[in-house]
Scaffold this motif. Structure first.
Motif, PDB file in Angstrom:
ATOM      1  N   VAL A 136     -10.560  14.490  21.148  1.00 59.69           N
ATOM      2  CA  VAL A 136     -10.265  15.922  21.152  1.00 59.69           C
ATOM      3  C   VAL A 136      -8.752  16.056  20.998  1.00 59.69           C
ATOM      4  CG1 VAL A 136     -10.356  18.089  22.442  1.00 59.69           C
ATOM      5  CG2 VAL A 136     -12.238  16.440  22.621  1.00 59.69           C
ATOM      6  N   TYR A 137      -8.342  16.831  20.019  1.00 61.67           N
ATOM      7  CA  TYR A 137      -6.927  17.016  19.732  1.00 61.67           C
ATOM      8  C   TYR A 137      -6.464  18.361  20.302  1.00 61.67           C
ATOM      9  CZ  TYR A 137      -6.781  12.933  16.743  1.00 61.67           C
ATOM     10  OH  TYR A 137      -6.819  11.634  16.279  1.00 61.67           O
ATOM     11  N   TYR A 138      -5.377  18.305  21.042  1.00 64.38           N
ATOM     12  CA  TYR A 138      -4.811  19.494  21.673  1.00 64.38           C
ATOM     13  C   TYR A 138      -3.400  19.732  21.143  1.00 64.38           C
ATOM     14  CZ  TYR A 138      -8.411  18.733  25.258  1.00 64.38           C
ATOM     15  OH  TYR A 138      -9.592  18.547  25.933  1.00 64.38           O
ATOM     16  N   CYS A 139      -3.076  20.977  20.897  1.00 69.63           N
ATOM     17  CA  CYS A 139      -1.683  21.286  20.600  1.00 69.63           C
ATOM     18  C   CYS A 139      -1.034  21.883  21.842  1.00 69.63           C
ATOM     19  CB  CYS A 139      -1.547  22.224  19.405  1.00 69.63           C
ATOM     20  SG  CYS A 139      -1.959  23.930  19.702  1.00 69.63           S
ATOM     21  N   ASN A 140       0.271  21.783  21.889  1.00 72.74           N
ATOM     22  CA  ASN A 140       0.988  22.418  22.988  1.00 72.74           C
ATOM     23  C   ASN A 140       2.359  22.871  22.532  1.00 72.74           C
ATOM     24  OD1 ASN A 140       2.696  20.156  23.030  1.00 72.74           O
ATOM     25  ND2 ASN A 140       2.625  19.944  25.243  1.00 72.74           N
ATOM     26  N   VAL A 141       2.952  23.727  23.314  1.00 70.42           N
ATOM     27  CA  VAL A 141       4.329  24.123  23.105  1.00 70.42           C
ATOM     28  C   VAL A 141       5.058  23.978  24.441  1.00 70.42           C
ATOM     29  CG1 VAL A 141       3.798  26.591  23.437  1.00 70.42           C
ATOM     30  CG2 VAL A 141       5.917  25.914  22.320  1.00 70.42           C
ATOM     31  N   ARG A 142       6.133  23.237  24.385  1.00 72.28           N
ATOM     32  CA  ARG A 142       6.943  23.027  25.575  1.00 72.28           C
ATOM     33  C   ARG A 142       8.129  23.965  25.498  1.00 72.28           C
ATOM     34  NH1 ARG A 142       9.016  18.788  28.842  1.00 72.28           N
ATOM     35  NH2 ARG A 142      10.261  19.868  30.440  1.00 72.28           N
ATOM     36  N   ARG A 143       8.155  24.901  26.440  1.00 71.30           N
ATOM     37  CA  ARG A 143       9.268  25.831  26.498  1.00 71.30           C
ATOM     38  C   ARG A 143      10.106  25.527  27.729  1.00 71.30           C
ATOM     39  NH1 ARG A 143       6.309  31.594  25.535  1.00 71.30           N
ATOM     40  NH2 ARG A 143       5.262  30.981  27.476  1.00 71.30           N
ATOM     41  N   TYR A 144      11.206  26.198  27.861  1.00 74.40           N
ATOM     42  CA  TYR A 144      12.082  25.926  29.000  1.00 74.40           C
ATOM     43  C   TYR A 144      11.420  26.364  30.306  1.00 74.40           C
ATOM     44  CZ  TYR A 144      15.622  24.899  25.536  1.00 74.40           C
ATOM     45  OH  TYR A 144      16.306  24.343  24.493  1.00 74.40           O
ATOM     46  N   ALA A 145      10.587  27.401  30.234  1.00 77.91           N
ATOM     47  CA  ALA A 145       9.974  27.923  31.458  1.00 77.91           C
ATOM     48  C   ALA A 145       8.597  27.330  31.734  1.00 77.91           C
ATOM     49  CB  ALA A 145       9.875  29.441  31.392  1.00 77.91           C
ATOM     50  N   ASP A 146       7.908  26.869  30.684  1.00 74.31           N
ATOM     51  CA  ASP A 146       6.538  26.412  30.902  1.00 74.31           C
ATOM     52  C   ASP A 146       6.065  25.570  29.729  1.00 74.31           C
ATOM     53  OD1 ASP A 146       4.974  29.634  29.996  1.00 74.31           O
ATOM     54  OD2 ASP A 146       6.182  28.229  28.840  1.00 74.31           O
ATOM     55  N   THR A 147       4.844  25.066  29.866  1.00 77.04           N
ATOM     56  CA  THR A 147       4.158  24.350  28.792  1.00 77.04           C
ATOM     57  C   THR A 147       2.793  25.000  28.618  1.00 77.04           C
ATOM     58  OG1 THR A 147       5.271  22.269  29.303  1.00 77.04           O
ATOM     59  CG2 THR A 147       3.228  22.143  28.029  1.00 77.04           C
ATOM     60  N   VAL A 148       2.472  25.321  27.386  1.00 77.50           N
ATOM     61  CA  VAL A 148       1.208  25.985  27.083  1.00 77.50           C
ATOM     62  C   VAL A 148       0.349  25.050  26.240  1.00 77.50           C
ATOM     63  CG1 VAL A 148       0.122  28.011  26.040  1.00 77.50           C
ATOM     64  CG2 VAL A 148       2.367  28.222  27.125  1.00 77.50           C
ATOM     65  N   TRP A 149      -0.951  25.006  26.557  1.00 78.43           N
ATOM     66  CA  TRP A 149      -1.899  24.150  25.834  1.00 78.43           C
ATOM     67  C   TRP A 149      -2.965  24.983  25.144  1.00 78.43           C
ATOM     68  CZ3 TRP A 149      -1.465  18.879  25.493  1.00 78.43           C
ATOM     69  CH2 TRP A 149      -0.571  18.266  26.378  1.00 78.43           C
ATOM     70  N   GLY A 150      -3.436  24.472  24.009  1.00 81.67           N
ATOM     71  CA  GLY A 150      -4.589  25.061  23.358  1.00 81.67           C
ATOM     72  C   GLY A 150      -5.873  24.526  23.964  1.00 81.67           C
ATOM     73  N   GLN A 151      -7.010  24.997  23.429  1.00 78.80           N
ATOM     74  CA  GLN A 151      -8.295  24.623  24.007  1.00 78.80           C
ATOM     75  C   GLN A 151      -8.839  23.313  23.452  1.00 78.80           C
ATOM     76  OE1 GLN A 151      -7.977  26.628  21.464  1.00 78.80           O
ATOM     77  NE2 GLN A 151      -9.562  25.973  20.016  1.00 78.80           N
ATOM     78  N   GLY A 152      -8.254  22.823  22.376  1.00 80.71           N
ATOM     79  CA  GLY A 152      -8.668  21.546  21.801  1.00 80.71           C
ATOM     80  C   GLY A 152      -9.640  21.696  20.650  1.00 80.71           C
ATOM     81  N   THR A 153      -9.606  20.725  19.747  1.00 74.58           N
ATOM     82  CA  THR A 153     -10.540  20.675  18.628  1.00 74.58           C
ATOM     83  C   THR A 153     -10.998  19.229  18.447  1.00 74.58           C
ATOM     84  OG1 THR A 153     -10.895  21.278  16.299  1.00 74.58           O
ATOM     85  CG2 THR A 153      -8.721  20.414  16.872  1.00 74.58           C
ATOM     86  N   GLN A 154     -12.300  19.055  18.251  1.00 76.88           N
ATOM     87  CA  GLN A 154     -12.866  17.709  18.170  1.00 76.88           C
ATOM     88  C   GLN A 154     -12.664  17.131  16.778  1.00 76.88           C
ATOM     89  OE1 GLN A 154     -14.628  15.745  20.598  1.00 76.88           O
ATOM     90  NE2 GLN A 154     -14.420  14.163  19.007  1.00 76.88           N
ATOM     91  N   VAL A 155     -12.192  15.901  16.735  1.00 81.55           N
ATOM     92  CA  VAL A 155     -12.108  15.129  15.496  1.00 81.55           C
ATOM     93  C   VAL A 155     -12.965  13.883  15.675  1.00 81.55           C
ATOM     94  CG1 VAL A 155     -10.622  13.756  13.999  1.00 81.55           C
ATOM     95  CG2 VAL A 155      -9.826  15.977  14.869  1.00 81.55           C
ATOM     96  N   THR A 156     -13.914  13.699  14.770  1.00 83.00           N
ATOM     97  CA  THR A 156     -14.793  12.541  14.823  1.00 83.00           C
ATOM     98  C   THR A 156     -14.710  11.804  13.501  1.00 83.00           C
ATOM     99  OG1 THR A 156     -16.322  13.668  16.325  1.00 83.00           O
ATOM    100  CG2 THR A 156     -17.149  11.721  15.177  1.00 83.00           C
ATOM    101  N   VAL A 157     -14.355  10.532  13.566  1.00 82.68           N
ATOM    102  CA  VAL A 157     -14.253   9.696  12.371  1.00 82.68           C
ATOM    103  C   VAL A 157     -15.375   8.670  12.436  1.00 82.68           C
ATOM    104  CG1 VAL A 157     -12.779   8.242  10.972  1.00 82.68           C
ATOM    105  CG2 VAL A 157     -11.759  10.021  12.425  1.00 82.68           C
ATOM    106  N   SER A 158     -16.338   8.831  11.554  1.00 84.87           N
ATOM    107  CA  SER A 158     -17.520   7.970  11.599  1.00 84.87           C
ATOM    108  C   SER A 158     -18.217   7.976  10.245  1.00 84.87           C
ATOM    109  CB  SER A 158     -18.483   8.463  12.683  1.00 84.87           C
ATOM    110  OG  SER A 158     -19.692   7.721  12.661  1.00 84.87           O
ATOM    111  N   SER A 159     -18.818   6.846   9.920  1.00 89.71           N
ATOM    112  CA  SER A 159     -19.597   6.771   8.692  1.00 89.71           C
ATOM    113  C   SER A 159     -21.063   7.075   8.979  1.00 89.71           C
ATOM    114  CB  SER A 159     -19.442   5.389   8.064  1.00 89.71           C
ATOM    115  OG  SER A 159     -19.800   4.384   8.985  1.00 89.71           O
TER     116      SER A 159
END
Length: 115
Positions: free
Chosen positions: A92-115
């Motif tokens: 699960v891949y999450y993005c975030n932004v680190r600011r001086y006052a806080d850190t905010v996270w997204g909810q995540g998105t699944q990446v599956t690599v499979s044949s």
């Protein structure tokens, strides 16, 4: 409070590509960095890549040469271009932004690599 929404995850075969996007709900006039992390169930979340407000980038050794992080000029969206994907990139891949006052996270998105 700014919100982050990821998109672009999915199922891809080994060797394939995906582009993840992370859109902020508002312009971010000042931040330290925006980044992508990933997490496999039962393991700690790990850094994939970050991009600073000045545009400097950093990558985990495991993705160097395969992944590219970028952001738009308005600093509202950060992207992760993932090429030559491997099964071990599955997470699960999450993005975030680190600011001086806080850190905010997204909810995540699944990446599956499979044949």
């Amino acid at each position: 409070q700014v919100e982050l929404v990821e998109s672009g995850g999915g199922l891809v075969q080994p060797g394939g590509s995906l582009r993840l996007s992370c859109a902020a709900s508002e312009t971010l006039p000042s931040f330290i960095y925006m980044g992508w992390y990933r997490q496999v169930s039962g393991k700690e979340r790990e850094l994939v890549s970050i991009i600073t407000s000045s545009g400097a980038t950093n990558y985990a050794d495991s993705v160097k040469g395969r992944f590219t992080i970028s952001r738009d000029g308005a600093k509202k969206t950060v992207y992760l271009q993932m090429n030559s994907l491997k099964p071990e990139d599955t997470a699960v891949y999450y993005c975030n932004v680190r600011r001086y006052a806080d850190t905010v996270w997204g909810q995540g998105t699944q990446v599956t690599v499979s044949s």
